[in-house]
Write a protein that holds these residues in place. Structure first.
Motif, PDB file in Angstrom:
ATOM      1  N   GLN A 309       0.837  -1.193   0.000  1.00  0.00           N
ATOM      2  CA  GLN A 309       0.000   0.000   0.000  1.00  0.00           C
ATOM      3  C   GLN A 309       0.872   1.242   0.000  1.00  0.00           C
ATOM      4  O   GLN A 309       1.923   1.289   0.637  1.00  0.00           O
ATOM      5  N   PHE A 310       0.417   2.273  -0.707  1.00  0.00           N
ATOM      6  CA  PHE A 310       1.136   3.540  -0.744  1.00  0.00           C
ATOM      7  C   PHE A 310       0.212   4.608  -1.300  1.00  0.00           C
ATOM      8  O   PHE A 310      -0.917   4.319  -1.721  1.00  0.00           O
ATOM      9  N   SER A 311       0.659   5.866  -1.272  1.00  0.00           N
ATOM     10  CA  SER A 311      -0.120   6.985  -1.801  1.00  0.00           C
ATOM     11  C   SER A 311       0.580   7.566  -3.020  1.00  0.00           C
ATOM     12  O   SER A 311       1.809   7.512  -3.133  1.00  0.00           O
ATOM     13  N   GLY A 312      -0.220   8.142  -3.931  1.00  0.00           N
ATOM     14  CA  GLY A 312       0.338   8.739  -5.135  1.00  0.00           C
ATOM     15  C   GLY A 312      -0.315  10.068  -5.460  1.00  0.00           C
ATOM     16  O   GLY A 312      -1.477  10.306  -5.109  1.00  0.00           O
ATOM     17  N   LEU A 313       0.440  10.940  -6.126  1.00  0.00           N
ATOM     18  CA  LEU A 313      -0.053  12.233  -6.577  1.00  0.00           C
ATOM     19  C   LEU A 313      -0.410  12.160  -8.059  1.00  0.00           C
ATOM     20  O   LEU A 313       0.088  11.294  -8.779  1.00  0.00           O
ATOM     21  N   PRO A 314      -1.258  13.065  -8.546  1.00  0.00           N
ATOM     22  CA  PRO A 314      -1.606  13.061  -9.967  1.00  0.00           C
ATOM     23  C   PRO A 314      -0.367  13.118 -10.854  1.00  0.00           C
ATOM     24  O   PRO A 314       0.565  13.862 -10.580  1.00  0.00           O
ATOM     25  N   ARG A 315      -0.383  12.290 -11.898  1.00  0.00           N
ATOM     26  CA  ARG A 315       0.663  12.199 -12.914  1.00  0.00           C
ATOM     27  C   ARG A 315       1.901  11.452 -12.446  1.00  0.00           C
ATOM     28  O   ARG A 315       2.846  11.291 -13.231  1.00  0.00           O
TER      29      ARG A 315
END
Length: 335
Positions: A309-315
């Motif tokens: 699991q992890f978080s991502g920003l647009p693009r």
């Protein structure tokens, strides 16, 4: 393929600048803090609009609304003229004036682009000329004569959209099969790349106690899997050939928006078919945009799934590698 010629006129393509393009460009320009920034935004918008109209006329799907050049905050802070080509990524559409012999490429757009189209803008005649295409740039400025014809763009798009065989049999460790980059933001509008299906379609419903809630086909699970507050989930069969003795596994990806600028991403690998457990030492690896490993999970004996699991920003771009022994497969994603 890039042509080096002084006869750019031989393949330059004149196109009209529509009233809609002019109206949008003026609207975006009036939102800028200085006359210089307003002119930059106006030209960028015209170039992007012209290329968008042309590609759609040629049957290529695009989406201006998700491009950075259509984002008012990014537009004000950066020199961007990008166009989202559905399922492939962003094409940069750089404007030049009729007297210019070179094209400037800002540093912020020298990566994360599937290519560059240069468009000459003539305000007096309400006409634009697509001068040509190049798939890559190596410096801030290059000569217009270094461009290839716009037809090269269509060859490039065809190359990017060619399906990749997803089965590896007895391949060397250095050979990794990969597929076309998956655009996760499109999943939120129910647009999915080939091969990505609902979880119940891919997984055997009889498998007990899967982490995403699978228990039986007649349970309340199906509603639970696709419930709105759980984000979007899709699964894809992964076959590593002889390494799995013909038994595939399934990669499950969940995208859950956390805020306007951040999404939570969950990756799981499950056994598919009639298998209950994953093969020991099966690896699930996440690599960042530069190809460096930043998350990894390895199946032990009697594991019925592994998860990251992890978080991502647009693009943001990342890749997911599934490997066992000498066989591996890579899936590329963009948030």
């Amino acid at each position: 393929m890039t042509y080096h010629t002084n006869n750019i006129e031989d393949f330059a393509l004149p196109l009209p600048i529509t009233q809609a393009a002019r109206h949008t460009a003026e609207q975006f320009a009036t939102q800028q803090p200085t006359p210089q920034k307003a002119e930059q935004v106006r030209l960028n918008t015209l170039a992007t609009y012209v290329v968008n109209d042309y590609l759609q006329m040629m049957g290529i799907s695009t989406d201006l609304s998700v491009s950075d050049s259509w984002n008012p905050v990014v537009r004000m802070c950066a020199d961007v003229a990008d166009l989202e080509v559905t399922g492939l990524g962003r094409l940069e559409c750089r404007p030049v004036r009729s007297h210019q012999q070179t094209c400037y490429i800002p540093s912020e757009v020298q990566s994360d682009r599937i290519g560059y189209v240069v468009v000459q803008i003539d305000d007096a005649s309400f006409e634009a000329t697509v001068l040509g295409f190049t798939p890559t740039v190596a410096r801030d400025e290059f000569a217009i004569t270094q461009l290839g014809p716009i037809e090269d763009l269509f060859d490039h798009i065809e190359h990017l959209t060619q399906p990749v065989q997803a089965i590896v049999t007895a391949t060397p460790a250095s050979d990794v099969v990969r597929s076309t980059r998956v655009n996760l933001s499109q999943w939120l509008t129910n647009v999915f790349e080939t091969g990505w299906q609902t979880i119940e379609t891919v997984l055997n419903p009889a498998q007990p106690d899967l982490a995403f809630g699978f228990r039986s086909p007649d349970s309340a699970l199906l509603a639970n899997i696709e419930r709105p507050n759980a984000g979007i989930r899709r699964a894809k069969l992964i076959d590593l050939g002889m390494q799995l003795a013909g038994h595939p596994v399934a990669l499950i990806v969940e995208l859950q928006p956390e805020s306007e600028r951040r999404s939570h991403i969950t990756l799981q690998v499950h056994p598919a078919g009639n298998q209950v457990y994953l093969p020991p030492l099966l690896q699930l690896i996440v690599l960042d945009e530069s190809g460096l490993v930043f998350l990894e999970a390895i199946a032990r004996s009697a594991d019925n799934y592994i998860q990251l699991q992890f978080s991502g920003l647009p693009r943001e771009q990342f890749s997911v590698k599934i490997a066992l022994g000498e066989a591996s497969l890579m899936e590329d994603f963009i948030v």
